[in-house]
Design an enzyme around this catalytic site. Structure first.
Site, short mmCIF file in Angstrom:
data_model
loop_
_atom_site.label_atom_id
_atom_site.label_comp_id
_atom_site.label_asym_id
_atom_site.label_seq_id
_atom_site.Cartn_x
_atom_site.Cartn_y
_atom_site.Cartn_z
N LYS A 29 4.78 6.72 67.33
CA LYS A 29 5.23 7.95 66.67
C LYS A 29 4.55 8.11 65.30
O LYS A 29 4.09 9.19 64.96
CB LYS A 29 6.76 7.91 66.53
CG LYS A 29 7.37 9.17 65.95
CD LYS A 29 8.80 9.37 66.42
CE LYS A 29 9.76 8.38 65.79
NZ LYS A 29 10.10 8.70 64.40
N SER A 30 4.50 7.04 64.53
CA SER A 30 3.89 7.13 63.19
C SER A 30 2.42 7.52 63.28
O SER A 30 1.93 8.39 62.55
CB SER A 30 4.00 5.78 62.47
OG SER A 30 5.34 5.46 62.21
N ARG A 34 0.48 11.22 62.14
CA ARG A 34 -0.66 11.17 61.21
C ARG A 34 -1.93 11.70 61.84
O ARG A 34 -2.76 12.33 61.17
CB ARG A 34 -0.85 9.73 60.72
CG ARG A 34 0.25 9.29 59.75
CD ARG A 34 0.36 7.79 59.67
NE ARG A 34 1.25 7.31 58.63
CZ ARG A 34 2.59 7.28 58.73
NH1 ARG A 34 3.17 7.70 59.83
NH2 ARG A 34 3.32 6.81 57.73
N GLY A 102 12.14 12.96 59.96
CA GLY A 102 11.88 12.66 58.56
C GLY A 102 10.39 12.45 58.31
O GLY A 102 9.85 12.90 57.30
N GLN A 176 6.83 6.77 54.29
CA GLN A 176 6.87 8.23 54.22
C GLN A 176 6.60 8.70 52.80
O GLN A 176 5.86 9.67 52.59
CB GLN A 176 8.22 8.74 54.72
CG GLN A 176 8.41 8.47 56.21
CD GLN A 176 9.74 8.95 56.73
OE1 GLN A 176 10.51 9.60 56.03
NE2 GLN A 176 10.03 8.65 57.98
N ASP A 327 12.96 0.18 61.67
CA ASP A 327 13.54 0.97 62.76
C ASP A 327 14.14 0.11 63.87
O ASP A 327 14.74 0.63 64.81
CB ASP A 327 12.48 1.89 63.36
CG ASP A 327 12.05 2.96 62.37
OD1 ASP A 327 12.85 3.30 61.48
OD2 ASP A 327 10.90 3.44 62.48
N LYS A 354 18.77 6.66 57.26
CA LYS A 354 17.93 7.00 58.43
C LYS A 354 18.57 8.18 59.17
O LYS A 354 19.38 8.89 58.60
CB LYS A 354 17.79 5.77 59.33
CG LYS A 354 16.97 4.66 58.69
CD LYS A 354 15.55 5.12 58.45
CE LYS A 354 14.72 4.08 57.74
NZ LYS A 354 13.41 4.60 57.34
#
Ligand code: S3P
Length: 450
Positions: A29-30, A34, A102, A176, A327, A354
């Site tokens: 996901k990260s 990006r 987020g 973040q 996470d 979170k």
């Protein structure tokens, strides 16, 4: 609005016999957020394979379209490809609705501020309750002007001239915040310096390099890092092959560790050391885990992870590991419930902000299923039951995908089935969760659509 791959309503996870098989982990996901954002900031066409097609990432794609970028999905026999073309950014006609995300929201606010573009950002009830001051403060120091509802969404970013570079010490190890400042710094006047006393995930730095940006990183002997980026750089389009998400893979791995007679392989998982704290902790608990076929993929270390049923023991998880597994604490709390002895998780105050207050959500879910806990502002202790977890409870998921998946995994190995009140948020990060888990042998009552 329901998430992609949604499973609205309650779901029951049943004690399962054995998990076995080999699956490919969903895209990280990260990295996916990006890749889209940098693609939309770059000159030329960026081609992304393995993008996570969860609701969070799709919302980032939609927001980038509204900001003027071309973002297209191309269906291919060997999996979809996403094409992104950077074009001059413009003020979107409507508020950008970031859903539950987020990461998408904070990174995009940073990128839009760096481009001087006016935009309004909003999200669901969970995202509206999360702190945005943590990015608005450093961006304001750089010259951005934003109004918010007392540091929360909706955030209204005003059009601005060029921002100024900043010298900023990260107050908390948050990728973040770091990424919002870096993306803003890319368009600013002069150099931006970010000092992180405790390093956190470095995907933005790695990907900026892949997009041809000049970025300098120094690591101090004590582990802290200083990152320097010159403003006024234009990233250059590239090809990205997103590795598998270690945070999603953790649910599959944890399930295999606690369901009897299991043996699974999760292929293509990102094992960047700044993301791998859960696997290190699980090993310390006695997990039978191996990283096979280690390789590099788009500048990130990747491995196939093999996990077999294991007898686990409680451990103390040090505070300085929190950033590398932030996470994964909800699923770790489930492993801790099956372990023999106590597990103490220290330095985890970030869990309070979170998608839900995850310390409170884990404690409530564990208590509902016969597991004792204790907690403080920044710690959680779980009293393990050496494999004998009663289950039989109903868990409030609080619009939090990781709470939902953690307690479904718990239900696969508890004495009695566990029910969660709502599975719809699982689609934000892991739309194929049910399909992959079922292919390994997991038993759920609903949903059957995927
Ligand atoms: C993320 C950073 C972490 C993590 C989130 C993804 C990222 O948040 O919890 O799921 O992609 O940068 P924080 O920066 O708030 O720690």
């Amino acid at each position: 609005m329901a998430a992609a791959g949604a499973a609205a309503g309650s779901i029951l996870a049943h004690p399962s016999m054995r998990l076995a098989g080999s699956v490919v982990a969903p895209g990280d996901k990260s990295v996916s957020h990006r890749a889209l954002i940098l693609g939309a900031m770059a000159e030329g066409e960026t081609v992304i394979r393995g993008l996570l097609e969860g609701d969070d990432v799709r919302r980032t794609g939609s927001a980038l379209r509204a900001l003027g970028a071309l973002v297209e999905r191309d269906r291919r026999a060997d999996g979809p490809i996403w094409r992104v073309e950077g074009r001059p950014w413009r003020a979107p006609a409507r508020a950008l609705y970031m859903g539950n995300s987020g990461t998408g929201c904070r990174l995009l606010i940073g990128a839009a501020a760096g481009r001087g573009v006016a935009a309004v950002f909003d999200g669901d009830a969970s995202l509206r309750s999360r702190p945005m001051g943590r990015i608005l403060d450093p961006l304001a120091k750089m010259g951005a002007c934003a109004a918010s509802r007392e540091g929360q969404l909706p955030v209204s970013l005003a059009a601005s001239g060029r921002l100024r570079g900043a010298d900023y010490v990260l107050p908390t190890p948050s990728a973040q915040i770091k990424s919002a400042v870096l993306l803003a710094g890319l368009g600013a006047q002069g150099e931006t310096i970010i000092r992180e006393p405790v390093p956190c995930r470095d995907h933005t730095e790695r990907m900026l390099e892949a997009f041809g940006a000049a970025i300098a990183i120094e690591t101090e002997p004590a582990g802290g890092r200083t990152i320097r980026i010159d403003g006024g750089q234009s990233p250059v389009a590239t090809a990205i092959d997103a590795p598998g998400d270690p945070s999603s893979a953790a649910f599959l791995v944890a399930a295999a560790l606690i369901v009897p007679d299991s043996d699974i392989l999760v292929r293509g998982v990102l094992v960047n050391p700044l993301r791998a704290g859960f696997y290190e902790t699980a090993r310390e608990m006695g997990a039978d885990l191996s990283f096979e076929n280690q390789r590099l993929q788009s500048g990130e270390p990747v491995a196939d992870i093999r996990a077999r049923t294991s007898s686990l023991r409680g451990v103390e998880v040090p505070a300085n590991r929190a950033a590398s597994m932030i996470d994964e604490y909800p699923i770790l709390s489930v492993l801790a419930a099956f372990a023999e002895g106590e597990t103490l998780m220290a330095g985890v105050e970030e869990l309070r902000v979170k998608e839900s207050d995850r310390i409170a959500a884990c404690e409530a879910g564990l208590a509902a299923n016969g597991v004792k806990t204790e907690s403080g502002r920044d710690w959680l202790r779980v009293f393990g039951r050496a494999g004998d977890v009663p289950g039989g409870g109903r868990v409030a998921t609080r619009q939090d995908h990781r709470i939902a998946m953690s307690f479904l995994v718990m239900g696969l190995a508890a004495k009695k089935a566990i029910e969660i009140d709502d599975g719809s948020m699982i689609g934000t990060s892991f739309p194929d969760f049910f399909a992959l888990m079922r292919s390994l042998g997991a038993a759920f009552d609903a949903p059957t659509s995927d």
